[in-house]
Scaffold this motif. Structure first.
Motif, PDB file in Angstrom:
ATOM      1  N   HIS A   7       0.814  -1.220   0.000  1.00  0.00           N
ATOM      2  CA  HIS A   7       0.000   0.000   0.000  1.00  0.00           C
ATOM      3  C   HIS A   7       0.842   1.261   0.000  1.00  0.00           C
ATOM      4  O   HIS A   7       1.756   1.424   0.808  1.00  0.00           O
ATOM      5  CB  HIS A   7      -0.919   0.043   1.229  1.00  0.00           C
ATOM      6  CG  HIS A   7      -1.862   1.216   1.215  1.00  0.00           C
ATOM      7  ND1 HIS A   7      -3.043   1.213   0.529  1.00  0.00           N
ATOM      8  CD2 HIS A   7      -1.768   2.444   1.776  1.00  0.00           C
ATOM      9  CE1 HIS A   7      -3.658   2.370   0.677  1.00  0.00           C
ATOM     10  NE2 HIS A   7      -2.892   3.146   1.435  1.00  0.00           N
ATOM     11  N   CYS A   8       0.521   2.165  -0.906  1.00  0.00           N
ATOM     12  CA  CYS A   8       0.999   3.547  -0.846  1.00  0.00           C
ATOM     13  C   CYS A   8      -0.091   4.437  -1.438  1.00  0.00           C
ATOM     14  O   CYS A   8      -0.995   3.968  -2.129  1.00  0.00           O
ATOM     15  CB  CYS A   8       2.324   3.727  -1.581  1.00  0.00           C
ATOM     16  SG  CYS A   8       2.174   3.785  -3.391  1.00  0.00           S
ATOM     17  N   ASP A   9       0.004   5.748  -1.170  1.00  0.00           N
ATOM     18  CA  ASP A   9      -0.961   6.724  -1.694  1.00  0.00           C
ATOM     19  C   ASP A   9      -0.331   7.637  -2.737  1.00  0.00           C
ATOM     20  O   ASP A   9      -0.855   8.715  -3.027  1.00  0.00           O
ATOM     21  CB  ASP A   9      -1.536   7.549  -0.542  1.00  0.00           C
ATOM     22  CG  ASP A   9      -2.490   6.750   0.319  1.00  0.00           C
ATOM     23  OD1 ASP A   9      -3.496   6.266  -0.205  1.00  0.00           O
ATOM     24  OD2 ASP A   9      -2.223   6.605   1.524  1.00  0.00           O
ATOM     25  N   THR A  10       0.775   7.207  -3.318  1.00  0.00           N
ATOM     26  CA  THR A  10       1.499   8.010  -4.296  1.00  0.00           C
ATOM     27  C   THR A  10       0.640   8.344  -5.504  1.00  0.00           C
ATOM     28  O   THR A  10       0.717   9.455  -6.051  1.00  0.00           O
ATOM     29  CB  THR A  10       2.772   7.258  -4.730  1.00  0.00           C
ATOM     30  OG1 THR A  10       3.483   6.834  -3.558  1.00  0.00           O
ATOM     31  CG2 THR A  10       3.665   8.124  -5.577  1.00  0.00           C
ATOM     32  N   GLN A  40       5.020  -2.659  -6.472  1.00  0.00           N
ATOM     33  CA  GLN A  40       4.365  -1.620  -5.678  1.00  0.00           C
ATOM     34  C   GLN A  40       2.875  -1.616  -5.942  1.00  0.00           C
ATOM     35  O   GLN A  40       2.441  -1.530  -7.099  1.00  0.00           O
ATOM     36  CB  GLN A  40       4.946  -0.250  -6.027  1.00  0.00           C
ATOM     37  CG  GLN A  40       4.354   0.902  -5.244  1.00  0.00           C
ATOM     38  CD  GLN A  40       4.692   0.814  -3.767  1.00  0.00           C
ATOM     39  OE1 GLN A  40       5.853   0.751  -3.393  1.00  0.00           O
ATOM     40  NE2 GLN A  40       3.675   0.800  -2.921  1.00  0.00           N
ATOM     41  N   CYS A  41       2.090  -1.733  -4.881  1.00  0.00           N
ATOM     42  CA  CYS A  41       0.643  -1.540  -5.001  1.00  0.00           C
ATOM     43  C   CYS A  41       0.356  -0.044  -4.934  1.00  0.00           C
ATOM     44  O   CYS A  41       0.676   0.610  -3.935  1.00  0.00           O
ATOM     45  CB  CYS A  41      -0.090  -2.270  -3.880  1.00  0.00           C
ATOM     46  SG  CYS A  41       0.016  -4.064  -3.975  1.00  0.00           S
ATOM     47  N   ASP A  90       9.977 -11.417 -13.847  1.00  0.00           N
ATOM     48  CA  ASP A  90      10.438 -10.998 -15.167  1.00  0.00           C
ATOM     49  C   ASP A  90      10.706  -9.502 -15.290  1.00  0.00           C
ATOM     50  O   ASP A  90      11.240  -9.052 -16.316  1.00  0.00           O
ATOM     51  CB  ASP A  90       9.410 -11.390 -16.232  1.00  0.00           C
ATOM     52  CG  ASP A  90       9.291 -12.895 -16.406  1.00  0.00           C
ATOM     53  OD1 ASP A  90      10.176 -13.616 -15.905  1.00  0.00           O
ATOM     54  OD2 ASP A  90       8.310 -13.337 -17.025  1.00  0.00           O
ATOM     55  N   ASN A  91      10.325  -8.718 -14.286  1.00  0.00           N
ATOM     56  CA  ASN A  91      10.452  -7.265 -14.391  1.00  0.00           C
ATOM     57  C   ASN A  91      11.127  -6.678 -13.156  1.00  0.00           C
ATOM     58  O   ASN A  91      10.895  -7.140 -12.042  1.00  0.00           O
ATOM     59  CB  ASN A  91       9.072  -6.626 -14.561  1.00  0.00           C
ATOM     60  CG  ASN A  91       8.387  -7.050 -15.837  1.00  0.00           C
ATOM     61  OD1 ASN A  91       8.588  -6.468 -16.887  1.00  0.00           O
ATOM     62  ND2 ASN A  91       7.559  -8.094 -15.743  1.00  0.00           N
ATOM     63  N   LYS A  92      11.911  -5.654 -13.385  1.00  0.00           N
ATOM     64  CA  LYS A  92      12.580  -4.990 -12.269  1.00  0.00           C
ATOM     65  C   LYS A  92      11.576  -4.240 -11.401  1.00  0.00           C
ATOM     66  O   LYS A  92      11.649  -4.254 -10.185  1.00  0.00           O
ATOM     67  CB  LYS A  92      13.636  -4.018 -12.800  1.00  0.00           C
ATOM     68  CG  LYS A  92      14.513  -3.390 -11.722  1.00  0.00           C
ATOM     69  CD  LYS A  92      15.635  -2.586 -12.342  1.00  0.00           C
ATOM     70  CE  LYS A  92      16.531  -1.973 -11.278  1.00  0.00           C
ATOM     71  NZ  LYS A  92      17.213  -2.987 -10.450  1.00  0.00           N
ATOM     72  N   TYR A  93      10.606  -3.597 -12.043  1.00  0.00           N
ATOM     73  CA  TYR A  93       9.610  -2.804 -11.316  1.00  0.00           C
ATOM     74  C   TYR A  93       8.232  -3.150 -11.867  1.00  0.00           C
ATOM     75  O   TYR A  93       7.978  -3.009 -13.060  1.00  0.00           O
ATOM     76  CB  TYR A  93       9.886  -1.317 -11.502  1.00  0.00           C
ATOM     77  CG  TYR A  93       9.325  -0.403 -10.440  1.00  0.00           C
ATOM     78  CD1 TYR A  93       8.086  -0.655  -9.843  1.00  0.00           C
ATOM     79  CD2 TYR A  93      10.014   0.727 -10.019  1.00  0.00           C
ATOM     80  CE1 TYR A  93       7.572   0.178  -8.871  1.00  0.00           C
ATOM     81  CE2 TYR A  93       9.514   1.574  -9.047  1.00  0.00           C
ATOM     82  CZ  TYR A  93       8.286   1.300  -8.486  1.00  0.00           C
ATOM     83  OH  TYR A  93       7.767   2.137  -7.522  1.00  0.00           O
ATOM     84  N   SER A  94       7.348  -3.639 -10.981  1.00  0.00           N
ATOM     85  CA  SER A  94       5.973  -3.967 -11.354  1.00  0.00           C
ATOM     86  C   SER A  94       5.005  -3.175 -10.481  1.00  0.00           C
ATOM     87  O   SER A  94       5.368  -2.701  -9.403  1.00  0.00           O
ATOM     88  CB  SER A  94       5.697  -5.462 -11.178  1.00  0.00           C
ATOM     89  OG  SER A  94       6.642  -6.247 -11.878  1.00  0.00           O
ATOM     90  N   ALA A  95       3.780  -3.044 -10.962  1.00  0.00           N
ATOM     91  CA  ALA A  95       2.780  -2.266 -10.225  1.00  0.00           C
ATOM     92  C   ALA A  95       1.437  -2.973 -10.254  1.00  0.00           C
ATOM     93  O   ALA A  95       1.049  -3.572 -11.265  1.00  0.00           O
ATOM     94  CB  ALA A  95       2.642  -0.870 -10.828  1.00  0.00           C
ATOM     95  N   LEU A 118      -9.936  -3.815 -15.463  1.00  0.00           N
ATOM     96  CA  LEU A 118      -8.951  -2.745 -15.583  1.00  0.00           C
ATOM     97  C   LEU A 118      -7.709  -3.015 -14.724  1.00  0.00           C
ATOM     98  O   LEU A 118      -6.814  -2.171 -14.652  1.00  0.00           O
ATOM     99  CB  LEU A 118      -9.586  -1.411 -15.189  1.00  0.00           C
ATOM    100  CG  LEU A 118     -10.646  -0.891 -16.163  1.00  0.00           C
ATOM    101  CD1 LEU A 118     -11.397   0.292 -15.573  1.00  0.00           C
ATOM    102  CD2 LEU A 118     -10.020  -0.505 -17.492  1.00  0.00           C
ATOM    103  N   GLY A 119      -7.686  -4.188 -14.065  1.00  0.00           N
ATOM    104  CA  GLY A 119      -6.495  -4.589 -13.320  1.00  0.00           C
ATOM    105  C   GLY A 119      -6.551  -4.370 -11.828  1.00  0.00           C
ATOM    106  O   GLY A 119      -5.569  -4.644 -11.133  1.00  0.00           O
ATOM    107  N   VAL A 120      -7.669  -3.884 -11.297  1.00  0.00           N
ATOM    108  CA  VAL A 120      -7.780  -3.685  -9.845  1.00  0.00           C
ATOM    109  C   VAL A 120      -7.686  -5.043  -9.159  1.00  0.00           C
ATOM    110  O   VAL A 120      -8.408  -5.984  -9.506  1.00  0.00           O
ATOM    111  CB  VAL A 120      -9.103  -2.985  -9.475  1.00  0.00           C
ATOM    112  CG1 VAL A 120      -9.291  -2.970  -7.961  1.00  0.00           C
ATOM    113  CG2 VAL A 120      -9.118  -1.560 -10.020  1.00  0.00           C
ATOM    114  N   LYS A 121      -6.796  -5.149  -8.169  1.00  0.00           N
ATOM    115  CA  LYS A 121      -6.580  -6.435  -7.507  1.00  0.00           C
ATOM    116  C   LYS A 121      -6.958  -6.411  -6.030  1.00  0.00           C
ATOM    117  O   LYS A 121      -7.149  -7.464  -5.422  1.00  0.00           O
ATOM    118  CB  LYS A 121      -5.114  -6.854  -7.661  1.00  0.00           C
ATOM    119  CG  LYS A 121      -4.847  -8.320  -7.414  1.00  0.00           C
ATOM    120  CD  LYS A 121      -5.579  -9.214  -8.410  1.00  0.00           C
ATOM    121  CE  LYS A 121      -5.322 -10.693  -8.153  1.00  0.00           C
ATOM    122  NZ  LYS A 121      -6.074 -11.546  -9.084  1.00  0.00           N
TER     123      LYS A 121
END
Length: 312
Positions: A7-10, A40-41, A90-95, A118-121
């Motif tokens: 969790h973050c609010d960024t 990062q979520c 497979d990825n350095k940075y995922s979201a 839309l990808g909301v998990k």
């Protein structure tokens, strides 16, 4: 040092202040060590004073913002049917795209399926007040989950979205226990036994999440870390982690920083402080295998198993 931050609010800050995700003011830094991976979520926070219509509108704005920014920054934005563990590998940075406060659904159960596509998990059912689904932690006399909330939980489970009980009132928490058929989580909640704050989890609540194969993310907000928030420090993280481990949570405890949405202790600046926290745990005789579980393995394992999980 790998990380899966629940969790973050960024994203909310980026949308509402028209900033890029890698703006220097953000506590979530895009800079990683050469051998590090991060998942990062990114939550779109919905304040309690937003109307349902405005909440749905900001959701779609956040969806576009995150998609555009991930493309620009070459971050892997994980889609509905993609393997989270494979994307991490497979990825350095995922979201991952998440929602904090189900008011974003605008009272429409059918939006759950749309948002999943839309990808909301993850969807946090409430923020601190009451909404159409139930009552948050600040409600003095909570009534618990509503009929709409029950239908939302069912639709979330049917569409592969994880129920998040961070910010839920105790009444809502136990109502979710009654109806949930899949594991549920607390993305950013600490131990109430350590810091007696209504936003933290009781020992019983933590054990219920653990026994149902859920996970709990340690929150870095100083008010949840210490009874004396002004003197809170990174060492208070140890107290909450220790408590949860004492309750058998080696495979349950995760990280849920709440970066860009909380007041941090003075000795935590943001992402750049995570390596110091990792070293702190090592110096306090945590096995590195346990630290890896807390920092990313427990969260990865949870999502790897979630789609096939059922509570008997």
């Amino acid at each position: 040092m790998n990380l899966f931050d629940l969790h973050c609010d960024t994203l909310y800050k980026a949308v509402t202040q028209n900033l890029p995700l890698d703006d220097k003011s953000m506590q979530v830094s895009q800079i990683l060590d050469n051998d590090s991976k991060r998942l990062q979520c990114y939550a779109i926070w919905i304040p309690d004073d937003y109307s349902p219509e405005k909440a749905e509108e900001i959701f779609y704005s956040a969806c576009k913002k995150l998609s555009d920014e991930c493309e620009r920054l070459k971050i892997k934005l994980i889609g509905q049917n993609e393997s989270i563990s494979k994307c991490f590998k497979d990825n350095k940075y995922s979201a991952l795209f998440t929602i904090e406060n189900s008011t974003a659904l605008n009272g429409k159960t059918e939006n759950v399926k749309k948002f999943a596509k839309l990808g909301v998990k993850i969807i946090t059912l409430t923020w601190n007040a009451s909404n159409a689904a139930g009552d948050g932690a600040d409600v003095a006399n909570p009534k618990g989950i509503t009929d709409f909330g029950k239908s939302v939980v069912r639709e979330m489970e049917n569409n592969g979205i994880v129920v998040d009980v961070s910010h839920a009132s105790d009444k809502l928490f136990y109502d979710v226990c009654e109806i949930a058929n899949r594991p549920f989580i607390a993305t950013h909640s600490n131990s109430r036994s350590v810091t007696n704050h209504r936003r933290n989890l009781t020992d019983e609540q933590f054990k219920i999440i653990k026994e149902r194969n859920g996970i709990v993310g340690i929150n870095f907000h100083r008010d949840f870390l210490s009874e004396n928030p002004d003197s809170a420090s990174k060492y208070d993280l140890l107290k909450h982690i220790d408590r949860f481990l004492l309750l058998g949570g080696e495979n349950t405890v995760c990280i849920g920083t709440d970066f860009d949405g909380c007041n941090l202790p003075e000795d935590i600046a943001g992402s750049e402080s995570l390596s110091d926290i990792y070293e702190m745990l090592l110096k306090h005789n945590y096995k590195e295998s346990v630290i890896r579980k807390i920092f990313y393995e427990n969260a990865l394992n949870f999502f790897e198993n979630f789609d096939n999980s059922r509570i008997m």
